[in-house]
Enzyme design. Structure first.
Site, PDB file in Angstrom:
ATOM      1  N   CYS A   1     -47.563 -49.192  77.798  1.00 15.99           N
ATOM      2  CA  CYS A   1     -48.414 -49.541  76.665  1.00 15.99           C
ATOM      3  C   CYS A   1     -47.882 -50.760  75.933  1.00 15.99           C
ATOM      4  O   CYS A   1     -48.503 -51.244  74.987  1.00 15.99           O
ATOM      5  CB  CYS A   1     -48.512 -48.377  75.691  1.00 15.99           C
ATOM      6  SG  CYS A   1     -49.096 -46.879  76.457  1.00 15.99           S
TER       7      CYS A   1
ATOM      8  N   CYS B   1     -44.506 -55.619  69.947  1.00 17.22           N
ATOM      9  CA  CYS B   1     -44.874 -56.864  69.277  1.00 17.22           C
ATOM     10  C   CYS B   1     -44.141 -56.996  67.945  1.00 17.22           C
ATOM     11  O   CYS B   1     -43.461 -56.076  67.508  1.00 17.22           O
ATOM     12  CB  CYS B   1     -46.381 -56.891  69.052  1.00 17.22           C
ATOM     13  SG  CYS B   1     -46.922 -55.753  67.778  1.00 17.22           S
TER      14      CYS B   1
ATOM     15  N   CYS C   1     -49.297 -49.878  65.832  1.00 19.34           N
ATOM     16  CA  CYS C   1     -47.858 -50.152  65.752  1.00 19.34           C
ATOM     17  C   CYS C   1     -47.239 -49.346  64.604  1.00 19.34           C
ATOM     18  O   CYS C   1     -46.120 -48.856  64.712  1.00 19.34           O
ATOM     19  CB  CYS C   1     -47.598 -51.641  65.533  1.00 19.34           C
ATOM     20  SG  CYS C   1     -48.526 -52.716  66.636  1.00 19.34           S
TER      21      CYS C   1
HETATM   22  S1  FES Z   1     -46.750 -53.137  70.212  1.00 16.52           S
HETATM   23 FE1  FES Z   1     -48.566 -53.871  71.179  1.00 16.52          FE
HETATM   24  S2  FES Z   1     -49.734 -54.494  69.493  1.00 16.52           S
HETATM   25 FE2  FES Z   1     -47.907 -53.865  68.546  1.00 16.52          FE
END
Ligand code: FES
Ligand code: PLP
Lengths: 140, 417
Positions: free
Chosen positions: A37, A64, A107
């Site tokens: 993911c 991210c 997140c």
């Molecule tokens: S970890 Fe993929 S959008 Fe934040």
């Protein structure tokens, strides 16, 4: 994507990065998400057995910038709280603090899951009962 | 306290931000802009105006551009149809052939890493009763010619396979594909947008019947493109998809974008002259970047074959680091990532997945697209910066830590959402 200043600050200077000994009795470890993911968070806490206060919190995150910021913020917030107090933290609080856009809400959900999973692990290890919602982590 | 913020400084002479995303679009070459300018101002005529000098001037400029494009790809000027870009060219080619050859058959063959302009066009045709075969690619990103031969049947009318891939830069074996098509009497269309002007591409030698071209990846303007349509051996017929004034020999109506067309022509002329030396230059820069990253980082992975590849393309996965977080750390460098976190759909790149890469590797990928205006100093700065940020993000990566401890990540029961 434009990031909020708070996200950039946590990304540039993440708080409480690191690893605690996961075999230690007073340490709880939560590992949530999945590499497929694109996001994996590991959040660890060291809890004072007398007071149930989280004295130390560490994280490592693959994800991210918003995921890194969410977990960094989570460690900051839970440090010094009792475990029950820490469980009161909601992903929406994180969204607000970091001004996350809708696509990045998951997140923050992951960060909430990580807190619950770490506390759940600690409770299980230490036989602290009932309210431990460890299983909730996977359920969304 | 740990910090991710980079300490790598840009050397004097390197202007920030650095553009290294030339597969997405390229800056316009000043020579192209200069050629276009008069057609916005004094020479504004409509190329279809037959009875005054404004029209004649515009028509002459358009015909000159047709020649310039034809020369670059080994075609005849009469075989060039102007469009609004590669998306329209792909639509016109595939839908136009499907419609025109419907009596002969309803089967189309393509492959899974095509641009959406091809894939979504094919999907639409499936709704209208066409049968589409989507060939897989091997781990190197190329199709297997035996798969193609096996997929052909007596209802096959068209094979559409790109010349160069926009994400991983791999060059499909179009010459062999075209040969096979010609042996079977099947038309061959190629989306040549990323290949034209970058590597040798010749419609005769490469056995191409129809080819999509666009201006904005070859230092020309956006919103203008062309379709090569073969006139002899075989003569290809295409049903118009835009009806109107009957421009472009009835195949594509609409007043021509004269300045854009002049720019596309000029861009092709420059490419024809400079392609070989430019390719050598870009290959040098690309390999320098690759060597830097491979020598200073572990767990890096080049996506797609290095052997058959656009000279300016490097697509690399920095395993255990998520792509968007890496982009954030190198925010004065414009590159792109196949990570889901960067895409609106939160799905990782379908191109990388088609190579058989795990989602986790796809999430870690960065596409570097080097172009005409990149310099060695820029490459050195980007290389150093990526190394710096990847190392710092790996300090933050639970996966990297686990792998270093010898834990097999595939054995963990992850809590996928
Ligand atoms: S970890 Fe993929 S959008 Fe934040
Ligand atoms: C291979 C390929 N085909 C088609 C397109 C679409 O081209 P255009 O933007 O000219 O419509 C692109 C670029 O975005 C591309 O890389």
């Amino acid at each position: 994507m434009a990031y909020s200043d708070r996200v950039i600050d946590h990304y540039n200077n993440p708080r409480n990065v690191g690893t605690l000994d996961k075999t230690a009795q007073e340490v709880g470890t939560g590992l949530v998400g999945a590499p497929e993911c694109g996001d994996v968070m590991r959040l660890q806490i060291r809890v004072n057995p007398e007071t149930q206060v989280i004295e130390e919190a560490k994280f490592k995150t693959f994800g991210c910038g918003s995921a890194i910021a969410s977990s960094s913020l989570a460690t900051e917030w839970i440090k010094g709280r009792t475990v029950d107090d820490a469980l009161a933290i909601k992903n929406t609080d994180i969204v607000k603090e970091l001004s996350l856009p809708p696509v990045k809400i998951h997140c923050s959900v992951l960060a909430e899951d990580a807190i619950r999973a770490a506390i759940g692990d600690w409770k299980k290890k230490n036989g602290v009962g009932e309210s431990a919602p460890a299983a909730a982590a996977a359920a969304h | 306290m740990s910090t991710v913020a980079s300490t790598v400084e840009a050397p004097a002479g390197v202007r920030l931000p650095i553009y290294m995303d030339n597969h997405a679009t390229s800056p316009i070459d000043p020579r192209v802009l200069e050629a276009m300018m008069p057609y916005f101002t004094t020479r504004f005529g409509n190329a279809a105006s037959r009875n005054h000098s404004f029209g004649w001037e515009a028509e002459k400029a358009v015909e000159n551009a047709r020649e310039q494009i034809a020369r670059l790809i080994g075609a005849n000027a009469k075989e060039i149809i102007f469009t609004s870009g590669a998306t329209e060219s792909d639509n016109l080619a595939i839908k136009g052939i499907a419609e025109m050859y419907r009596e002969r058959g309803n089967h189309i063959i393509t492959q899974v890493t095509e641009h959406k302009a091809v894939l979504d066009t094919c999907k639409r045709l499936e709704k209208y009763g066409y049968r589409v075969t989507y060939l897989p690619v091997k781990a190197d990103g190329l199709i297997d010619l035996d798969d193609l031969a096996r997929a052909m049947d007596d209802k096959t009318i068209l094979v559409t396979i790109m010349a160069a891939n926009n994400e991983i830069g791999v060059l499909q074996p179009i010459r062999e594909i075209g040969k096979l098509c010609h042996e079977k009497g099947v038309l061959f269309h190629t989306d040549a947008m990323q290949a034209v002007g970058k590597v040798r591409f010749n419609v005769i030698a490469d056995n191409v019947d129809v080819a999509s071209i666009s201006g904005h990846k070859i230092y020309g303007p956006k919103g203008v493109g062309a379709l090569y349509v073969r006139r002899r051996n075989p003569r290809v017929q295409i049903a118009a998809q835009i009806d109107g004034g009957g421009h472009e020999r009835g195949m594509r109506s609409g007043t021509l974008n004269v300045p854009g067309i002049v720019g596309l022509g000029k861009a092709c002329e420059i490419a024809a002259e400079e392609m070989d030396s430019e390719a050598a230059y870009l290959r040098g820069l690309r390999d320098r970047l690759k060597n830097k990253l491979e020598s200073e980082l572990d767990y890096v992975h080049v996506n797609g074959t290095m052997e058959h590849r656009l000279p300016g393309n490097l697509n690399m996965s920095f395993v255990y680091v998520e792509g968007e977080s890496l982009l954030m750390g190198i925010n004065d460098v414009a590159v792109s990532s196949g990570s889901a976190c960067t895409s609106a759909t939160l799905e990782p790149s379908y191109v990388l997945k088609a190579l058989g890469l795990g989602d986790d590797v796809a999430h870690s990928s960065i596409r570097f697209g080097l172009g005409r205006f990149n310099t060695q100093a820029e490459v050195d700065y980007v290389g150093a910066k990526v190394v710096d940020i990847v190392k710092k993000l790996r300090e933050l990566s639970p996966l990297y830590e686990m792998v270093k401890e010898g834990i097999d990540l595939t054995k963990i029961e992850w809590q996928a959402h």
